[in-house]
Design an enzyme around this catalytic site. Structure first.
Site, PDB file in Angstrom:
ATOM      1  N   GLY A 118      39.104 127.993  66.034  1.00 31.59           N
ATOM      2  CA  GLY A 118      39.877 126.499  66.564  1.00 31.59           C
ATOM      3  C   GLY A 118      39.278 125.930  67.420  1.00 31.59           C
ATOM      4  O   GLY A 118      38.749 125.962  68.762  1.00 31.59           O
ATOM      5  N   GLY A 119      38.679 124.174  67.237  1.00 33.83           N
ATOM      6  CA  GLY A 119      38.363 123.785  68.146  1.00 33.83           C
ATOM      7  C   GLY A 119      37.163 124.118  68.854  1.00 33.83           C
ATOM      8  O   GLY A 119      35.818 124.506  68.071  1.00 33.83           O
ATOM      9  N   ASP A 120      36.904 124.244  70.190  1.00 34.54           N
ATOM     10  CA  ASP A 120      35.518 124.690  70.478  1.00 34.54           C
ATOM     11  C   ASP A 120      36.169 126.194  71.261  1.00 34.54           C
ATOM     12  O   ASP A 120      35.644 126.878  71.892  1.00 34.54           O
ATOM     13  CB  ASP A 120      35.111 123.905  71.959  1.00 34.54           C
ATOM     14  N   GLU A 121      36.457 126.901  70.994  1.00 30.33           N
ATOM     15  CA  GLU A 121      37.589 128.492  70.679  1.00 30.33           C
ATOM     16  C   GLU A 121      36.474 129.178  69.658  1.00 30.33           C
ATOM     17  O   GLU A 121      36.879 129.134  68.167  1.00 30.33           O
ATOM     18  CB  GLU A 121      38.470 128.377  70.856  1.00 30.33           C
TER      19      GLU A 121
END
Length: 225
Positions: A118-121
């Protein structure tokens, strides 16, 4: 002459029956291919091409079961990603995320489970012998520090924080526990410019859905492994 006509008629009837039978078969084949493509796309993040959370988790557990202690669970968090979105726009941020996905895939190899959480993970579970850990993780950090070139030719400086956990050090092959330990190691070494390997003590930190308690985003993590 009549016998010839009758024979031709019988041939025509057989051809018609075969054609009629083939129509639903062809329809089902097309449907099956379309369904397979939809299922495959549902398992992958459309931006990076990496596995979504559930598909990543299922494959990660298979990697752990197959390779035992010679496995590393690696978490990756893009550094200063919000600044990229704010300064250059979300389109530039998307290019960076896609580049990270491609680099993680190239680094991990075919036997790995590579997912966007999710996101930048991101997360990777891959076979890795103890003697290769330091070199392999250092290589990953260098790859993720390579500037990303945007569609308009501009170059963006990027970096990522990396935390890893291994079954032999943590004393468990449980994916949730290993991810939590890797997450603690990542944040303890945030912005340090090198990968951090989790200790057994770091695996004892309280968790929320497999992540370190108090870690940004744990409240909305959902059904994480």
């Amino acid at each position: 002459m009549d016998s010839v006509l009758r024979a031709q008629a019988r041939i025509g009837q057989r051809a018609l029956l075969l054609t009629t039978a083939a129509v639903p078969l062809t329809g089902w084949t097309v449907h099956a291919v379309a369904l397979h493509r939809r299922l495959a796309s549902a398992k992958k993040d459309p931006l990076t091409g990496l596995l979504r959370r559930d598909a990543y988790t299922a494959r990660a557990r298979r990697v752990l079961a197959r390779h035992g202690d010679d496995v590393a669970v690696v978490l990756v968090d893009a550094d200063h990603f919000k600044d990229i979105n704010d300064d250059l726009g979300h389109a530039a941020g998307d290019v960076v995320l896609a580049a990270f996905g491609a680099r993680l895939t190239a680094w991990a190899g075919r036997s790995a489970s590579v997912g966007r959480l999710g996101g930048d993970e991101f997360a990777v579970v891959l076979p890795m012998s103890p003697g290769r850990r330091e070199v392999r993780l250092a290589t990953l950090v260098r790859m993720l520090r390579t500037p990303v070139v945007l569609d308009d030719g501009r170059s963006v400086d990027v970096a990522a924080s990396v935390g890893a956990a291994t079954p032999d050090v943590i004393g468990s092959r449980d994916l949730s526990l290993l991810q939590r330990a890797a997450d603690v190691a990542l944040y303890d070494g945030k912005h340090s410019g090198r990968a951090h390997l989790a200790t057994k003590e770091q695996a004892k930190v309280a968790s929320i859905n497999g992540r370190r308690a108090g870690r940004p985003g744990t409240g909305v993590w959902g059904r994480a492994a």
